[in-house]
Design a protein around this motif. Structure first.
Motif, PDB file in Angstrom:
ATOM      1  N   LEU A  34      -5.814  37.821  22.400  1.00  0.00           N
ATOM      2  CA  LEU A  34      -4.969  37.936  23.590  1.00  0.00           C
ATOM      3  C   LEU A  34      -5.712  38.455  24.816  1.00  0.00           C
ATOM      4  O   LEU A  34      -5.370  38.081  25.943  1.00  0.00           O
ATOM      5  CB  LEU A  34      -3.773  38.847  23.283  1.00  0.00           C
ATOM      6  N   VAL A  35      -6.719  39.296  24.605  1.00  0.00           N
ATOM      7  CA  VAL A  35      -7.480  39.834  25.739  1.00  0.00           C
ATOM      8  C   VAL A  35      -8.680  38.953  26.077  1.00  0.00           C
ATOM      9  O   VAL A  35      -8.883  38.589  27.244  1.00  0.00           O
ATOM     10  CB  VAL A  35      -7.953  41.278  25.454  1.00  0.00           C
ATOM     11  N   LEU A  63       3.428  37.588  26.992  1.00  0.00           N
ATOM     12  CA  LEU A  63       2.617  38.394  26.083  1.00  0.00           C
ATOM     13  C   LEU A  63       3.385  38.718  24.805  1.00  0.00           C
ATOM     14  O   LEU A  63       2.819  38.676  23.706  1.00  0.00           O
ATOM     15  CB  LEU A  63       2.180  39.685  26.788  1.00  0.00           C
ATOM     16  N   GLN A  64       4.669  39.031  24.949  1.00  0.00           N
ATOM     17  CA  GLN A  64       5.501  39.275  23.760  1.00  0.00           C
ATOM     18  C   GLN A  64       5.473  38.091  22.806  1.00  0.00           C
ATOM     19  O   GLN A  64       5.278  38.250  21.593  1.00  0.00           O
ATOM     20  CB  GLN A  64       6.948  39.510  24.187  1.00  0.00           C
ATOM     21  N   GLN A  90      -6.709  35.589  27.444  1.00  0.00           N
ATOM     22  CA  GLN A  90      -6.748  36.351  28.687  1.00  0.00           C
ATOM     23  C   GLN A  90      -5.358  36.534  29.305  1.00  0.00           C
ATOM     24  O   GLN A  90      -5.172  36.436  30.522  1.00  0.00           O
ATOM     25  CB  GLN A  90      -7.712  35.692  29.693  1.00  0.00           C
ATOM     26  N   ILE A  91      -4.385  36.809  28.443  1.00  0.00           N
ATOM     27  CA  ILE A  91      -3.036  37.074  28.952  1.00  0.00           C
ATOM     28  C   ILE A  91      -2.691  38.564  28.857  1.00  0.00           C
ATOM     29  O   ILE A  91      -1.626  38.975  29.322  1.00  0.00           O
ATOM     30  CB  ILE A  91      -1.970  36.243  28.202  1.00  0.00           C
ATOM     31  N   ALA A  92      -3.594  39.349  28.283  1.00  0.00           N
ATOM     32  CA  ALA A  92      -3.366  40.797  28.160  1.00  0.00           C
ATOM     33  C   ALA A  92      -4.502  41.554  28.811  1.00  0.00           C
ATOM     34  O   ALA A  92      -5.673  41.197  28.664  1.00  0.00           O
ATOM     35  CB  ALA A  92      -3.235  41.202  26.699  1.00  0.00           C
ATOM     36  N   ASP A  93      -4.150  42.605  29.554  1.00  0.00           N
ATOM     37  CA  ASP A  93      -5.156  43.513  30.096  1.00  0.00           C
ATOM     38  C   ASP A  93      -5.615  44.483  29.024  1.00  0.00           C
ATOM     39  O   ASP A  93      -6.783  44.835  28.942  1.00  0.00           O
ATOM     40  CB  ASP A  93      -4.558  44.301  31.265  1.00  0.00           C
ATOM     41  N   GLY A 117     -11.444  47.544  17.920  1.00  0.00           N
ATOM     42  CA  GLY A 117     -12.680  46.846  18.252  1.00  0.00           C
ATOM     43  C   GLY A 117     -12.445  45.489  18.906  1.00  0.00           C
ATOM     44  O   GLY A 117     -11.363  44.920  18.857  1.00  0.00           O
ATOM     45  N   ARG A 118     -13.498  44.963  19.521  1.00  0.00           N
ATOM     46  CA  ARG A 118     -13.408  43.704  20.267  1.00  0.00           C
ATOM     47  C   ARG A 118     -13.184  42.493  19.371  1.00  0.00           C
ATOM     48  O   ARG A 118     -12.725  41.450  19.825  1.00  0.00           O
ATOM     49  CB  ARG A 118     -14.679  43.508  21.101  1.00  0.00           C
ATOM     50  N   THR A 119     -13.529  42.615  18.083  1.00  0.00           N
ATOM     51  CA  THR A 119     -13.330  41.479  17.178  1.00  0.00           C
ATOM     52  C   THR A 119     -11.994  41.555  16.434  1.00  0.00           C
ATOM     53  O   THR A 119     -11.698  40.692  15.602  1.00  0.00           O
ATOM     54  CB  THR A 119     -14.474  41.404  16.146  1.00  0.00           C
TER      55      THR A 119
END
Length: 343
Positions: free
Chosen positions: A196-197, A236-237, A201-204, A187-189
């Motif tokens: 991170l998403v 990201l790691q 905003q470093i993960a697609d 889920g988004r939460t």
């Protein structure tokens, strides 16, 4: 799959005898038509799903690095050198060995009369001769003591898989990891997605999977992620590792724990909606654990998981020495003037 081969059949309730007759005959009198044509189809499947597919190539490299002894490291579809030399004789041997009554589970779910259905199954499947199947001793994967890394170069956007060895069901830790999987990525939460998403905003994309690749033997708790351009796998790691370290020092909140348990309960109820899914679940656990009732007690075990349990498994299993990392990076471009690769 890695643990079992499952045949699914959906049919009207009044056609169950026809199914029993046809399926039993297929097992007793197999005919391997167009063997070499089908073998070529499988080789082409492998080319499409692994050799020319960045996700497949990364996954195969990851599993091969994570497992040094146990056959979980071998891809389900096999290697080209094995498939090329596969013969009809070998296939017939495997059919006799593994598709035998002592190695078979049948689950029927739907609008049926149980006693009549069992009678039909005994009538048709009882004719199948007993095979020579004897469970093979599978060597246990030795404990991992140091971090393992593998890089795959491919003309595709970067991605990664991070995995940690862990026990499988019915070990208590497996239930704890189910809850942790939900807290981290459902889920988004969820923690990793929201942080991170959405925020950094470093993960697609990012997802967590407990029980990779299968359930019969000790398996992996894995994180799959793609960095968002212009961010890199390394960035990201580092962010993922920071979030995992927080789990070790700060217990998850009561709200997170309650939400995760409710999500798992909802998923459990949804799985009861489908006859085919319920039949799959019952046969799977009966085959692997020797007791289909494992599924019926699942929620009661989930309810017992505490924040301290999650902290304990994070400390014990999510360690550097128990970690395997596979990264896919884009192939370097060829510098036309120098003939050298440039990153």
């Amino acid at each position: 799959g890695q643990d079992a081969t499952t045949y699914y059949v959906n049919l009207p309730a009044n056609k169950i005898e026809l199914w029993a007759c046809i399926e039993a005959d297929r097992l007793i009198n197999p005919v391997f038509r167009e063997f070499y044509t089908e073998r070529d189809v499988i080789l082409e499947e492998r080319r499409q799903s692994i050799e020319t597919n960045p996700d497949g190539k990364l996954y195969e490299a990851f599993m091969s690095k994570a497992y040094k002894v146990h056959p979980y490291g071998i891809p389900i579809i096999g290697y080209p050198q094995d498939l090329t030399y596969m013969s009809q004789t070998a296939i017939r041997h495997m059919h006799r060995k593994y598709l035998s009554p002592e190695n078979m589970i049948i689950a029927v779910v739907g609008d049926i009369n149980p006693s009549k259905t069992l009678k039909l199954i005994n009538q048709y499947f009882g004719r199948i001769p007993k095979g020579n199947y004897r469970p093979t001793a599978i060597p246990a994967e030795p404990p991992q003591t140091e971090e393992r890394k593998v890089e795959v170069l491919f003309d595709a956007n970067p991605s990664m898989i991070i995995g940690y060895h862990k026990p499988t069901a019915p070990a208590v830790e497996d239930y704890v990891f189910d809850v942790l999987e939900t807290i981290l990525s459902k889920g988004r939460t969820s923690r990793l997605y929201s942080k991170l998403v959405l925020q950094m905003q470093i993960a697609d994309s990012i997802s967590v999977h407990n029980g990779m690749p299968a359930t019969r033997y000790a398996n992996l708790f894995a994180i799959l992620a793609r960095p968002r351009h212009p961010h890199t796998n390394d960035e990201l790691q580092a962010a993922i590792f920071r979030e995992l370290e927080i789990l070790k020092t700060h217990p998850v909140t009561d709200l997170e724990l309650a939400k995760a348990k409710n999500q798992l309960k909802m998923d459990y109820v949804k799985s009861l909606d489908s006859n085919s899914e319920l039949a799959s679940i019952l046969s799977y656990y009966e085959l692997l654990l020797g007791d289909y009732r494992y599924f019926s007690s699942y929620i009661s075990h989930i309810d017992k998981v505490t924040a301290m349990d999650i902290q304990a498994v994070a400390v014990k299993y999510l360690s550097t020495g128990n970690r395997t990392i596979a990264v896919l990076n884009k192939k370097a471009n060829e510098d036309a003037s120098t003939g050298k690769n440039e990153k």
